[in-house]
Each structure stands twice: as structure tokens, then as C-alpha cells.
Design a protein around this motif. Structure first.
Motif, short mmCIF file in Angstrom:
data_model
loop_
_atom_site.label_atom_id
_atom_site.label_comp_id
_atom_site.label_asym_id
_atom_site.label_seq_id
_atom_site.Cartn_x
_atom_site.Cartn_y
_atom_site.Cartn_z
N ARG A 1 -1.11 14.77 -2.89
CA ARG A 1 -2.34 15.06 -3.62
C ARG A 1 -3.08 13.76 -3.82
NH1 ARG A 1 -1.36 20.15 -6.97
NH2 ARG A 1 0.53 20.89 -6.01
N TRP A 2 -3.97 13.48 -2.89
CA TRP A 2 -4.72 12.23 -2.95
C TRP A 2 -6.07 12.42 -2.30
CZ3 TRP A 2 -5.90 9.32 1.55
CH2 TRP A 2 -5.36 9.83 2.73
N VAL A 3 -6.97 11.56 -2.63
CA VAL A 3 -8.31 11.58 -2.08
C VAL A 3 -8.45 10.34 -1.20
CG1 VAL A 3 -10.76 11.45 -2.65
CG2 VAL A 3 -9.21 12.75 -4.11
N PRO A 4 -8.86 10.51 0.05
CA PRO A 4 -9.03 9.34 0.92
C PRO A 4 -10.02 8.34 0.33
CG PRO A 4 -9.08 11.35 2.21
CD PRO A 4 -9.11 11.76 0.77
N VAL A 5 -9.88 7.11 0.74
CA VAL A 5 -10.77 6.04 0.29
C VAL A 5 -12.16 6.31 0.85
CG1 VAL A 5 -11.17 3.55 0.27
CG2 VAL A 5 -8.82 4.43 0.36
N ARG A 6 -13.15 6.30 -0.02
CA ARG A 6 -14.52 6.50 0.43
C ARG A 6 -15.01 5.20 1.06
NH1 ARG A 6 -15.66 11.81 -0.31
NH2 ARG A 6 -14.79 12.54 -2.26
N ARG A 7 -15.47 5.30 2.30
CA ARG A 7 -15.94 4.14 3.03
C ARG A 7 -17.35 4.43 3.54
NH1 ARG A 7 -12.73 -0.04 2.29
NH2 ARG A 7 -12.96 -0.86 4.36
N ALA B 1 -4.97 5.62 -4.61
CA ALA B 1 -4.43 6.93 -4.21
C ALA B 1 -3.92 6.87 -2.77
CB ALA B 1 -5.49 8.01 -4.36
N PHE B 2 -4.64 6.18 -1.91
CA PHE B 2 -4.20 6.00 -0.52
C PHE B 2 -2.89 5.23 -0.48
CE2 PHE B 2 -4.31 3.45 3.46
CZ PHE B 2 -4.28 4.49 4.38
N ALA B 3 -2.78 4.18 -1.28
CA ALA B 3 -1.55 3.38 -1.34
C ALA B 3 -0.38 4.22 -1.83
CB ALA B 3 -1.76 2.16 -2.23
N ARG B 4 -0.61 5.08 -2.82
CA ARG B 4 0.46 5.97 -3.31
C ARG B 4 0.89 6.97 -2.23
NH1 ARG B 4 -2.63 5.73 -7.93
NH2 ARG B 4 -3.58 7.77 -7.52
N ALA B 5 -0.08 7.52 -1.50
CA ALA B 5 0.25 8.44 -0.41
C ALA B 5 1.03 7.71 0.67
CB ALA B 5 -1.03 9.05 0.17
N TRP B 6 0.66 6.48 0.95
CA TRP B 6 1.36 5.64 1.93
C TRP B 6 2.81 5.45 1.48
CZ3 TRP B 6 -1.37 1.32 4.91
CH2 TRP B 6 -0.46 0.45 5.53
N ASP B 7 3.00 5.07 0.22
CA ASP B 7 4.36 4.85 -0.29
C ASP B 7 5.20 6.13 -0.22
OD1 ASP B 7 3.71 2.21 -0.80
OD2 ASP B 7 3.32 2.54 -2.93
N LEU B 8 4.61 7.25 -0.58
CA LEU B 8 5.32 8.53 -0.51
C LEU B 8 5.68 8.88 0.93
CD1 LEU B 8 6.43 11.00 -2.00
CD2 LEU B 8 4.14 12.01 -1.85
N ALA B 9 4.76 8.62 1.85
CA ALA B 9 5.01 8.89 3.27
C ALA B 9 6.16 8.02 3.78
CB ALA B 9 3.74 8.64 4.08
N ARG B 10 6.18 6.75 3.41
CA ARG B 10 7.27 5.86 3.84
C ARG B 10 8.60 6.30 3.24
NH1 ARG B 10 6.09 0.70 6.18
NH2 ARG B 10 8.34 0.59 6.26
N GLU B 11 8.56 6.76 2.01
CA GLU B 11 9.77 7.25 1.36
C GLU B 11 10.32 8.47 2.10
OE1 GLU B 11 10.61 9.34 -2.85
OE2 GLU B 11 9.63 7.38 -2.97
#
Length: 109
Positions: free
Chosen positions: A8-14, A64-74
Motif C-alpha cells: 500500500r504505497w503511492v509512487p513518487v510523483r515526478r 513510501a517508495f522506500a518502504r515498498a522497496w524494503d518490503l519487497a526485499r524482505e
């Protein structure tokens, strides 16, 4: 396997760029990262570089992207652990060759 409902995250707005980190690229990156645990592979899969992935991770508003990254690596770590355990118990099949380089069979090691 990757389950989007767990992230549950929102991508970084670029600022939109044809060669940048779109929301779709960010989602696909996290998906591949969760399946493989490999940042470089996930970045290549979406046409980006490992360096740009880490830069995006450190960007403002990217928590939020960093948290999704960490969860994915876990999640990937657990998968890799399962594979290693299975190989340790069941072994891995290896081809056996003779002195002339011809395959003569296989063995489990």
C-alpha cells in the motif's frame, strides 16, 4: 510471488519525462524486486539504471517508495532462503562429462 495488495504505497510523483521513473515503472520495479531481490535486474526490467533507482529512493517524498522497496526485499529474502534450504536438502542436479567433453549423465550434488 508479488501480491500488489500487500504494498500500500503511492509512487513518487515526478515531473513527466519519456525516459524517467513513471508510476508504472515504479510499480513494476517493486514487483520484480519482490520476485528476485535484485535491484539491478529490477531496474533493467523497467529500462532504468541501478543508480537512478537508488537516487529515486533517496528523493524527497519517496518514503513510501522506500518502504515498498524494503518490503519487497524482505519478501525476496524469504523466497531466496526457501530456495537455498530446498537445495541443501534435495541437492542440485549436475551434468557429468567424459574426458572428451561429451555428456555421459547426471548426478545430484
Amino acid at each position: 510471488m508479488f501480491d500488489p495488495a500487500e504494498y500500500r504505497w503511492v509512487p513518487v510523483r515526478r515531473r513527466p519525462r519519456h525516459d524517467g521513473w513513471t508510476e508504472e515503472k515504479q510499480r513494476r520495479f517493486i514487483e520484480v524486486l519482490a520476485d528476485t531481490g535484485l535491484v539491478g535486474l529490477a531496474a533493467r526490467e523497467v529500462g532504468m539504471t541501478r543508480v537512478s533507482a537508488y537516487r529515486l529512493r533517496r528523493a524527497p517524498y519517496a518514503a513510501a517508495f522506500a518502504r515498498a522497496w524494503d518490503l519487497a526485499r524482505e519478501r525476496a529474502g524469504a523466497l531466496i532462503e526457501d530456495i537455498a534450504f530446498e537445495r541443501a536438502i534435495e541437492g542440485v542436479e549436475q551434468e557429468v562429462y567424459d574426458g572428451y567433453g561429451e555428456m555421459k549423465g547426471s548426478r545430484t550434488v
